[in-house]
Scaffold this motif. Structure first.
Motif, PDB file in Angstrom:
ATOM      1  N   GLY A  27       0.791  -1.197  -0.085  1.00 46.55           N
ATOM      2  CA  GLY A  27      -0.005  -0.225  -0.070  1.00 46.55           C
ATOM      3  C   GLY A  27       0.735   1.327  -0.081  1.00 46.55           C
ATOM      4  O   GLY A  27       0.196   2.458   0.406  1.00 46.55           O
ATOM      5  N   TRP A  28       2.109   1.264  -0.241  1.00 46.81           N
ATOM      6  CA  TRP A  28       2.908   2.404  -0.373  1.00 46.81           C
ATOM      7  C   TRP A  28       2.879   2.995  -1.995  1.00 46.81           C
ATOM      8  O   TRP A  28       2.914   2.355  -2.627  1.00 46.81           O
ATOM      9  N   ASP A  29       3.251   4.290  -1.706  1.00 47.24           N
ATOM     10  CA  ASP A  29       3.558   4.772  -3.005  1.00 47.24           C
ATOM     11  C   ASP A  29       5.023   4.612  -3.196  1.00 47.24           C
ATOM     12  O   ASP A  29       5.778   4.635  -2.394  1.00 47.24           O
ATOM     13  N   VAL A  30       5.530   4.463  -4.572  1.00 43.87           N
ATOM     14  CA  VAL A  30       6.776   4.206  -4.982  1.00 43.87           C
ATOM     15  C   VAL A  30       7.293   5.433  -5.904  1.00 43.87           C
ATOM     16  O   VAL A  30       6.425   5.558  -6.845  1.00 43.87           O
ATOM     17  N   VAL A  31       8.049   6.120  -5.433  1.00 44.30           N
ATOM     18  CA  VAL A  31       8.777   7.019  -6.313  1.00 44.30           C
ATOM     19  C   VAL A  31      10.021   6.524  -6.819  1.00 44.30           C
ATOM     20  O   VAL A  31      10.893   6.548  -6.008  1.00 44.30           O
ATOM     21  N   ILE A  32      10.396   6.532  -8.039  1.00 51.76           N
ATOM     22  CA  ILE A  32      11.746   6.115  -8.568  1.00 51.76           C
ATOM     23  C   ILE A  32      12.285   7.472  -9.084  1.00 51.76           C
ATOM     24  O   ILE A  32      12.186   8.251  -9.977  1.00 51.76           O
ATOM     25  N   LEU A  33      13.491   7.348  -8.498  1.00 55.20           N
ATOM     26  CA  LEU A  33      14.339   8.747  -8.937  1.00 55.20           C
ATOM     27  C   LEU A  33      15.660   8.109  -9.647  1.00 55.20           C
ATOM     28  O   LEU A  33      16.575   7.609  -9.215  1.00 55.20           O
ATOM     29  N   LYS A  34      15.504   8.049 -11.102  1.00 58.77           N
ATOM     30  CA  LYS A  34      16.682   7.457 -11.498  1.00 58.77           C
ATOM     31  C   LYS A  34      17.552   8.167 -12.485  1.00 58.77           C
ATOM     32  O   LYS A  34      18.645   8.445 -12.109  1.00 58.77           O
ATOM     33  N   TYR A  35      16.924   9.261 -13.093  1.00 60.57           N
ATOM     34  CA  TYR A  35      17.725  10.219 -14.265  1.00 60.57           C
ATOM     35  C   TYR A  35      17.657  11.432 -13.556  1.00 60.57           C
ATOM     36  O   TYR A  35      16.554  11.912 -13.165  1.00 60.57           O
ATOM     37  N   GLY A  36      18.793  12.189 -13.548  1.00 63.90           N
ATOM     38  CA  GLY A  36      18.932  13.435 -12.943  1.00 63.90           C
ATOM     39  C   GLY A  36      18.315  14.477 -14.225  1.00 63.90           C
ATOM     40  O   GLY A  36      18.053  13.918 -15.395  1.00 63.90           O
ATOM     41  N   SER A  37      18.612  15.811 -13.726  1.00 58.69           N
ATOM     42  CA  SER A  37      17.725  16.586 -14.905  1.00 58.69           C
ATOM     43  C   SER A  37      18.811  16.906 -16.059  1.00 58.69           C
ATOM     44  O   SER A  37      18.387  17.119 -17.273  1.00 58.69           O
ATOM     45  N   LEU A  38      20.177  16.719 -15.884  1.00 61.31           N
ATOM     46  CA  LEU A  38      21.083  16.623 -17.060  1.00 61.31           C
ATOM     47  C   LEU A  38      20.687  15.643 -18.017  1.00 61.31           C
ATOM     48  O   LEU A  38      20.649  15.528 -19.110  1.00 61.31           O
ATOM     49  N   GLN A  39      20.486  14.361 -17.314  1.00 62.28           N
ATOM     50  CA  GLN A  39      20.068  12.965 -18.263  1.00 62.28           C
ATOM     51  C   GLN A  39      18.875  13.332 -18.926  1.00 62.28           C
ATOM     52  O   GLN A  39      18.705  13.020 -19.986  1.00 62.28           O
ATOM     53  N   GLN A  40      17.979  13.750 -18.033  1.00 65.59           N
ATOM     54  CA  GLN A  40      16.548  14.076 -18.709  1.00 65.59           C
ATOM     55  C   GLN A  40      16.588  14.789 -19.945  1.00 65.59           C
ATOM     56  O   GLN A  40      15.962  14.952 -20.936  1.00 65.59           O
ATOM     57  N   ALA A  41      17.436  15.946 -19.956  1.00 65.22           N
ATOM     58  CA  ALA A  41      17.727  17.001 -21.188  1.00 65.22           C
ATOM     59  C   ALA A  41      18.226  16.338 -22.123  1.00 65.22           C
ATOM     60  O   ALA A  41      17.896  16.286 -23.088  1.00 65.22           O
ATOM     61  N   ALA A  42      19.361  15.493 -21.801  1.00 65.09           N
ATOM     62  CA  ALA A  42      20.092  14.863 -22.818  1.00 65.09           C
ATOM     63  C   ALA A  42      19.123  13.892 -23.735  1.00 65.09           C
ATOM     64  O   ALA A  42      19.345  13.619 -24.836  1.00 65.09           O
ATOM     65  N   PHE A  43      18.276  13.273 -22.808  1.00 64.74           N
ATOM     66  CA  PHE A  43      17.230  12.223 -23.460  1.00 64.74           C
ATOM     67  C   PHE A  43      16.320  13.109 -24.572  1.00 64.74           C
ATOM     68  O   PHE A  43      15.995  12.187 -25.533  1.00 64.74           O
ATOM     69  N   LYS A  44      16.421  14.296 -24.457  1.00 65.36           N
ATOM     70  CA  LYS A  44      15.480  14.848 -25.377  1.00 65.36           C
ATOM     71  C   LYS A  44      16.198  15.230 -26.514  1.00 65.36           C
ATOM     72  O   LYS A  44      15.705  15.608 -27.603  1.00 65.36           O
ATOM     73  N   GLU A  45      17.575  15.218 -26.404  1.00 62.52           N
ATOM     74  CA  GLU A  45      18.272  15.543 -27.623  1.00 62.52           C
ATOM     75  C   GLU A  45      18.199  14.348 -28.675  1.00 62.52           C
ATOM     76  O   GLU A  45      17.895  13.335 -28.370  1.00 62.52           O
ATOM     77  N   PRO A  46      18.400  14.632 -30.038  1.00 64.26           N
ATOM     78  CA  PRO A  46      18.714  13.785 -30.977  1.00 64.26           C
ATOM     79  C   PRO A  46      19.681  12.518 -30.450  1.00 64.26           C
ATOM     80  O   PRO A  46      20.679  12.984 -30.108  1.00 64.26           O
ATOM     81  N   GLY A  47      19.261  11.257 -30.604  1.00 63.75           N
ATOM     82  CA  GLY A  47      20.068  10.195 -29.993  1.00 63.75           C
ATOM     83  C   GLY A  47      19.894   9.977 -28.648  1.00 63.75           C
ATOM     84  O   GLY A  47      20.471   8.854 -27.820  1.00 63.75           O
TER      85      GLY A  47
END
Ligand SMILES: Cc1ncc(C[n+]2csc(CCOP(=O)(O)OP(=O)(O)O)c2C)c(N)n1
Ligand SMILES: [Mg+2]
Length: 796
Positions: free
Chosen positions: A211-231
């Motif tokens: 019955g817990w909520d689970v929050v996963i913090l995997k990627y930091g904001s630099l990574q999240q931004a990079a994932f939006k780049e081509p490739g």
């Protein structure tokens, strides 16, 4: 907030620096160092620097309580230092005598530690039970003027191997847990190793199931931004597939290694290559190390988004040793920076020699801004986080209807039943709990009167269906008994949480936990930590010893009296009679509330004014009670630990000293010897623990020059002639009383139980283990030579 983030970033750097310097100082610089290096802190601490910065300097409120992962203590102390709540001196003596503690300690540290940690797993569960206790207190209408706090645990990922965490998790689900956060430092490293792949998925499912909520913090904001780049999507896939070991190794190896590996595996001369090439080695390493748990914006966002009261588990990807030269290396647990590495770190942090402890040294933002920010940190807005509560008046005596033959366990049930009749403030604050042995430890009558605790009222179906039952099991928010599942760790951790309520919730409770004596061993570490936190409770253990005969060999307890003797912070008693128990229980209710002067009393050399917890080892054996008036002198002696049931004469040749349910055998033996040995004495020992503690303290006082210091047992034995022998006996390990001979140099034979598991009738077992009447007489004859004792039979 943008400003805030910049300041937090700066302070995070400073916190990592201060923690690292503290450890370095303790290892390399402190004078008179004994050469023992501090292990296990540097890498482990760094892994939580970001999360703890976010929590303490932004997210937490004064009413929140935190159990900090043991090895993150340098980070905790560094944060408190910045907040002006820790001294430089204590950081300089980190891990030294009276310095800041290696593992956060509620009792030994001065910088406001909420829960002592050190034995992994226990602190985590303590937050859960503290939250249940907060609910219990508020449901009873107390402490409502204060805001509800959140109980937070910073959990090492390998810490989750500890079973007690899962025991707690299950109990939390049963009890409707709220306001609890467990933040998992998912650095995928333990002490020895890199953890199994994919553990996070098991955790996620597990917590959701409860019955817990689970929050996963995997990627930091630099990574999240990079994932939006081509490739970027290719890069994300690669990260997701990368095994823990390899990721750690690359973090350790750095930018060049990342580049080579990424180019080898996903370099396609197209988008991904460009994404990689665009970045310098340093930038590439920063990107790849930018896991969720090291990214302030992501961490803050996740914490601030969790606004409800649902228990929440945050799985935060981190790098063990983040920001330090050995980041990610699997051997880094006990890793220490070399002086050369520290020098490089110093330069990177722009800290001038001699300014290592300066709060804002090397930071780019103006000191006044930083200090202003610190002055407004919400967590530190209330200096009085540690609360107090007035003591509750305890009745002068506890009434009990005596039966001629009665077991101490029956007496305990009857005493509580009597208390349960009234509705004094004192009775209202008692809270009982038991791991599925409520009825068999005789709490039934009390529970019938006071009900069981639950968030929501629940009627007893047997009662509503008019099916006769001895027990009326009704749950309500006003109930005063917390029924636990069968997990002794949970019992002790709950007692620890209940027993700190005065300090955490500002509302005093008088907790009583019952269990079977042998199962103290099952939760022993949790009991030790409960005492170490200075939680206050009464532990009532029955059945005990081999006297539980009918219960069978598998439930015998042998070592528990020694635990009572040795456990710090726990006063142990083993009374034989119910009138003794009434005196002791009354005393215990007052004792668990004390918090006074640490100077020992000159009467018994015990430090009773400081208070502590109490352990009552009781028995299910019905024993013929003594009809007597309870004088205040007798009551005092019972509490001090012993009294003469029969005073030895001036020519005594032997005395028998006994504890607990074996009293009838001791009495009978003394009677049988009377014709053949002169002036035989009988010493009733109600607390070997307190007698022993007083004796030790009085000796120490004498060695320090207080020549008149005398403990209670020394006074009692002063009346025994030097040639007299002592036969001691109890249903427990003989060493519990064997030391009596050393007090005044009397020859002693200590009888007790040393072997486990034999079944049989009481008489058979007492004979088998040599604690029956005949064995006592035989021992007396052997150590007090004289004419043969005529009632002595040959020993089997
Ligand atoms: C009950 C207990 N057993 C063993 C230890 C020794 N120990 C300290 S830390 C640790 C491993 C911790 O790994 P993790 O929880 O992942 O924390 P990390 O070091 O990765 O931050 C061990 C085995 C302990 N402190 N307590
Ligand atoms: Mg780990």
């Amino acid at each position: 907030m943008a400003d805030g983030i910049e300041i937090l970033r700066e302070l995070e750097k400073k916190i990592l620096w201060l923690a690292s310097w503290t450890i370095h100082n303790a290892n390399h610089l402190r004078e008179n160092s004994d050469g023992l290096k501090v292990g296990g802190h540097q890498a482990s601490s760094a892994s939580l620097a970001t999360i703890m910065t976010a929590l303490y300097l932004d997210v937490l409120r004064p009413q929140d309580r935190v159990a900090v992962k043991p090895h993150a203590s340098p980070i905790f102390h560094a944060i408190q230092y910045l907040l002006g709540r820790q001294t430089r001196e204590r950081l300089e003596t980190f891990r030294g005598y009276r310095g800041a503690q290696s593992y956060p300690s509620r009792t030994k540290d001065l910088d406001d530690v909420d829960f002592s940690t050190g034995s992994v797993g226990l602190g985590v569960a303590q937050t859960l039970f503290s939250s249940l206790v907060q609910d219990y207190v508020r449901a009873h209408g107390w402490g409502l003027s204060r805001p509800e706090g959140r109980m937070v645990a910073l959990v090492g990922d390998a810490e989750l191997d500890e079973g007690n965490i899962f025991e707690a998790l299950l109990e939390g689900w049963k009890q409707g847990l709220r306001n609890c956060w467990w933040i998992i430092d998912y650095n995928r490293q333990s002490l020895d190793a890199v953890v199994r792949e994919g553990l996070w998925e098991r955790y996620e499912q597990l917590f959701k199931n409860f019955g817990w909520d689970v929050v996963i913090l995997k990627y930091g904001s630099l990574q999240q931004a990079a994932f939006k780049e081509p490739g970027g999507e290719r890069l994300r896939q690669w990260i997701d597939k990368c095994p823990n070991q390899l990721y750690s190794a690359l973090v350790f190896a750095g930018g060049t290694a990342w580049r080579k590996r990424l180019n080898d595996e996903i370099g396609d001369q197209g988008d991904v290559s460009r994404l990689i090439e665009k970045r310098s080695d340093e930038e590439l390493a920063a990107l790849m190390n930018n896991l969720g748990g090291h990214d302030l914006p992501s961490v803050l966002e996740a914490f601030h988004a969790a606004t409800g009261d649902k228990p929440t588990c945050f799985i935060c990807y981190t790098v063990k040793g983040f920001g330090l030269p050995f980041a990610g290396h699997k051997d880094n647990h006990a890793g220490l920076m070399t002086p050369a590495q520290m020098e490089m770190f110093r330069q990177a942090m722009a800290v001038r020699p001699g300014h290592e402890w300066d709060k804002f040294e090397g930071l780019t933002l103006p000191a006044t801004n930083l200090q202003k920010f610190l002055d407004k940190v919400p967590f530190a807005s209330d200096r009085a986080r540690r609360l107090s509560a007035p003591t509750l008046d305890v009745p002068e005596s506890l009434p009990v209807t005596m039966q001629p033959v009665m077991a101490t366990q029956t007496g305990f049930g009857a005493l509580l039943n009597e208390i349960g009749r009234g509705d004094s403030g004192f009775a209202q604050r008692i809270v009982t709990t038991s791991p599925d042995v409520t009825v068999s430890t005789n709490l039934g009558p009390w529970v019938n009167r006071r009900g069981l605790f639950a968030h929501q009222a629940m009627a007893d179906t047997f009662k509503s269906e008019r099916i006769p039952s001895t027990f009326n099991w009704e749950f309500s928010p006003k109930g005063q008994h917390i029924e636990l599942g069968i997990a002794e760790n949970n019992l002790f951790i709950l007692l620890s949480a209940l027993g700190l309520s005065h300090s955490i919730n500002g509302e005093r409770l008088l907790p009583i936990g019952t269990l079977y004596d042998p199962f103290i061993a099952r939760g022993l570490d949790a009991l030790n930590y409960a005492c170490y936190q200075d939680a206050r409770f009464i532990l009532v253990a029955t059945p005990s010893g081999i006297t539980l005969a009918g219960e069978g060999g598998a439930h015998q307890s042998i070592a528990e009296p020694l635990i009572g003797l040795a456990q710090d912070g726990l006063a142990a008693f083993e009374p034989a009679y119910v009138d003794e128990l009434a005196v002791i229980l009354r005393w215990a209710f007052a004792y668990i509330q004390k918090d006074g002067d640490a100077a020992p009393s000159e009467r018994n050399w015990l430090r009773d004014e400081t208070g502590g917890s109490v352990y009552l080892r009781l028995s299910t054996r019905p024993v013929e009670q003594i009809e007597r008036k309870m004088t205040s002198e007798l009551a005092q002696q019972i509490v001090d630990g012993a009294y003469w049931l029969r005073k030895p004469g001036p020519n005594a040749q032997v005395i028998v000293a006994y504890s607990g349910a074996i009293a009838p055998e001791a009495i009978e033996a003394v009677g049988l010897m009377a014709e053949d040995r002169r002036d035989v004495g009988l010493l009733a020992v109600t607390s070997a623990d307190r007698l022993n503690a007083g004796w030790t303290a009085a000796q120490r006082a004498r060695e320090r020059g207080l020549v008149h210091a005398r403990s209670h047992i020394e006074r009692l034995l002063a009346e025994v002639p030097p040639h007299c022998g002592i036969v001691s006996v109890l249903d427990g390990h003989p060493a519990t009383l064997a030391w009596l001979g050393a007090v005044a140099g009397h020859r002693t034979r200590a009888l007790g139980v040393e072997h486990f598991g034999q079944t049989g009738s009481l008489a058979e077992l007492y004979r088998h283990y040599g604690i029956d009447t005949n064995a006592i007489v035989a021992a007396a004859q052997a150590i007090a030579p004289g004419r043969p004792i005529r009632h002595l039979k040959a020993l089997p």
